[in-house]
Design a protein around this motif. Structure first.
Motif, mmCIF file in Angstrom:
data_model
loop_
_atom_site.group_PDB
_atom_site.id
_atom_site.type_symbol
_atom_site.label_atom_id
_atom_site.label_comp_id
_atom_site.label_asym_id
_atom_site.label_seq_id
_atom_site.Cartn_x
_atom_site.Cartn_y
_atom_site.Cartn_z
ATOM 1 N N VAL A 149 46.254 29.328 38.314
ATOM 2 C CA VAL A 149 45.664 30.581 38.602
ATOM 3 C C VAL A 149 44.249 30.782 39.435
ATOM 4 O O VAL A 149 44.089 31.253 40.421
ATOM 5 C CB VAL A 149 45.263 31.742 37.360
ATOM 6 C CG1 VAL A 149 44.521 32.744 37.711
ATOM 7 C CG2 VAL A 149 46.515 32.024 36.540
ATOM 8 N N PRO A 150 43.420 29.528 39.115
ATOM 9 C CA PRO A 150 42.052 29.487 39.945
ATOM 10 C C PRO A 150 42.636 29.057 41.388
ATOM 11 O O PRO A 150 42.037 29.368 42.424
ATOM 12 C CB PRO A 150 41.321 28.231 39.200
ATOM 13 C CG PRO A 150 42.073 28.329 37.996
ATOM 14 C CD PRO A 150 43.395 28.758 37.901
ATOM 15 N N LEU A 151 43.630 28.114 41.585
ATOM 16 C CA LEU A 151 44.239 27.726 42.863
ATOM 17 C C LEU A 151 44.693 28.767 43.601
ATOM 18 O O LEU A 151 44.146 28.986 44.841
ATOM 19 C CB LEU A 151 45.288 26.806 42.553
ATOM 20 C CG LEU A 151 45.658 26.004 43.894
ATOM 21 C CD1 LEU A 151 44.487 25.436 44.619
ATOM 22 C CD2 LEU A 151 46.846 25.273 43.645
ATOM 23 N N MET A 152 45.343 29.772 42.926
ATOM 24 C CA MET A 152 45.896 31.035 43.755
ATOM 25 C C MET A 152 44.792 31.970 44.083
ATOM 26 O O MET A 152 44.856 32.387 45.078
ATOM 27 C CB MET A 152 46.781 31.782 42.915
ATOM 28 C CG MET A 152 48.331 31.157 42.798
ATOM 29 S SD MET A 152 48.787 30.834 44.598
ATOM 30 C CE MET A 152 49.068 32.389 45.084
ATOM 31 N N ARG A 153 43.746 32.170 43.382
ATOM 32 C CA ARG A 153 42.639 32.837 43.828
ATOM 33 C C ARG A 153 41.757 32.463 45.131
ATOM 34 O O ARG A 153 41.194 33.174 45.645
ATOM 35 C CB ARG A 153 41.616 32.932 42.305
ATOM 36 C CG ARG A 153 42.044 33.906 41.491
ATOM 37 C CD ARG A 153 40.994 33.968 40.413
ATOM 38 N NE ARG A 153 41.490 34.924 39.289
ATOM 39 C CZ ARG A 153 41.447 34.595 37.976
ATOM 40 N NH1 ARG A 153 40.703 33.589 37.605
ATOM 41 N NH2 ARG A 153 42.119 35.184 37.191
ATOM 42 N N LEU A 154 41.846 30.993 45.311
ATOM 43 C CA LEU A 154 41.252 30.605 46.517
ATOM 44 C C LEU A 154 42.056 31.359 47.863
ATOM 45 O O LEU A 154 41.506 31.330 48.831
ATOM 46 C CB LEU A 154 41.460 29.098 46.562
ATOM 47 C CG LEU A 154 40.736 28.306 45.776
ATOM 48 C CD1 LEU A 154 41.010 26.629 45.914
ATOM 49 C CD2 LEU A 154 39.217 28.406 46.013
ATOM 50 N N PHE A 155 43.277 31.791 47.558
ATOM 51 C CA PHE A 155 44.215 32.116 48.734
ATOM 52 C C PHE A 155 44.377 33.628 48.797
ATOM 53 O O PHE A 155 44.595 34.055 49.748
ATOM 54 C CB PHE A 155 45.529 31.281 48.559
ATOM 55 C CG PHE A 155 45.689 29.687 48.794
ATOM 56 C CD1 PHE A 155 45.431 29.494 50.146
ATOM 57 C CD2 PHE A 155 45.571 29.192 47.913
ATOM 58 C CE1 PHE A 155 45.297 28.062 50.254
ATOM 59 C CE2 PHE A 155 45.602 27.654 47.992
ATOM 60 C CZ PHE A 155 45.288 27.179 49.158
ATOM 61 N N SER A 156 44.114 34.518 47.822
ATOM 62 C CA SER A 156 44.085 35.839 47.773
ATOM 63 C C SER A 156 43.512 36.619 46.755
ATOM 64 O O SER A 156 43.291 36.063 45.522
ATOM 65 C CB SER A 156 45.460 36.137 47.522
ATOM 66 O OG SER A 156 45.905 37.674 47.609
ATOM 67 N N PRO A 157 42.795 37.919 47.236
ATOM 68 C CA PRO A 157 41.950 38.480 46.079
ATOM 69 C C PRO A 157 42.880 39.272 45.488
ATOM 70 O O PRO A 157 42.502 39.858 44.349
ATOM 71 C CB PRO A 157 41.234 39.279 47.049
ATOM 72 C CG PRO A 157 41.961 39.333 48.262
ATOM 73 C CD PRO A 157 42.701 37.986 48.415
ATOM 74 N N ALA A 188 45.472 40.577 42.648
ATOM 75 C CA ALA A 188 45.754 40.376 41.668
ATOM 76 C C ALA A 188 47.407 40.138 41.344
ATOM 77 O O ALA A 188 47.813 39.359 40.631
ATOM 78 C CB ALA A 188 45.400 41.463 40.381
ATOM 79 N N ALA A 189 47.944 40.985 42.066
ATOM 80 C CA ALA A 189 49.631 40.898 41.906
ATOM 81 C C ALA A 189 49.993 39.396 42.703
ATOM 82 O O ALA A 189 51.008 38.784 42.265
ATOM 83 C CB ALA A 189 50.532 42.014 42.809
ATOM 84 N N VAL A 190 49.463 39.224 43.832
ATOM 85 C CA VAL A 190 49.775 37.900 44.456
ATOM 86 C C VAL A 190 49.432 36.690 43.750
ATOM 87 O O VAL A 190 50.030 35.715 43.722
ATOM 88 C CB VAL A 190 49.070 37.757 46.000
ATOM 89 C CG1 VAL A 190 48.953 36.610 46.511
ATOM 90 C CG2 VAL A 190 49.480 38.799 46.571
ATOM 91 N N VAL A 191 48.148 36.621 42.998
ATOM 92 C CA VAL A 191 47.835 35.492 42.169
ATOM 93 C C VAL A 191 48.665 35.551 41.084
ATOM 94 O O VAL A 191 49.123 34.236 40.903
ATOM 95 C CB VAL A 191 46.259 35.934 41.812
ATOM 96 C CG1 VAL A 191 45.737 34.871 40.730
ATOM 97 C CG2 VAL A 191 45.321 35.935 42.853
ATOM 98 N N THR A 192 48.915 36.649 40.350
ATOM 99 C CA THR A 192 50.099 36.354 39.313
ATOM 100 C C THR A 192 51.234 35.858 39.596
ATOM 101 O O THR A 192 51.864 34.788 39.144
ATOM 102 C CB THR A 192 50.058 37.763 38.656
ATOM 103 O OG1 THR A 192 48.933 38.410 38.095
ATOM 104 C CG2 THR A 192 50.924 37.669 37.254
ATOM 105 N N LEU A 193 51.927 36.350 40.905
ATOM 106 C CA LEU A 193 53.220 35.740 41.233
ATOM 107 C C LEU A 193 53.057 34.426 41.603
ATOM 108 O O LEU A 193 53.871 33.507 41.429
ATOM 109 C CB LEU A 193 53.890 36.746 42.334
ATOM 110 C CG LEU A 193 54.886 36.414 42.708
ATOM 111 C CD1 LEU A 193 55.973 36.323 41.620
ATOM 112 C CD2 LEU A 193 55.549 37.304 43.800
#
Length: 122
Positions: A14-22, A24-29
């Motif tokens: 999750v923290p890694l995905m938050r680096l690439f997109s704000p 929430a749906a993109v981060v979750t997937l």
């Protein structure tokens, strides 16, 4: 090492995905897909090491065949079927990539396991 990196990837998805997109749906997937990939990291490491062993022994034909079967037979063909025939989504595509890594690791390990079992009389 790949088990440790897989664990870090799983925990930190999750923290890694938050680096690439704000989003929430993109981060979750994305985090879900990273967790799937994290489980295959030990197999990926095994595959890389075994390929190096074959190359070091001068036996390049077998790993070439394994790579070809894995890439075209498992990863590309199976992904094509999942998306275009069965109408499956992103999770299925990532599962095909994971199956490719696991399949190649097992195919590359098979000659060593056969030799070990033959020498040990099992």
């Amino acid at each position: 090492m790949m088990c440790v990196s897989g664990l870090i990837l799983y925990i930190g998805s999750v923290p890694l995905m938050r680096l690439f997109s704000p989003s929430a749906a993109v981060v979750t997937l994305g985090a879900e897909m990273l967790r799937l990939v994290a489980l295959s990291e030990p197999f990926f490491g095994l595959m890389v090491v075994l390929e190096g062993i074959f190359y070091g022994m001068g036996r390049t034909r077998y790993p070439f065949l394994v790579e070809t079967i894995g890439m075209w037979g498992i990863r590309i063909f199976l992904t094509f079927l999942c998306v275009n025939v069965w109408g499956l989504g992103l999770r299925a595509v990532w599962c095909c990539m994971i199956a490719d890594n696991v399949g190649k690791a097992l195919m590359l390990a098979a000659p060593f396991l056969r030799r070990y079992l033959h020498q040990s009389g099992k």
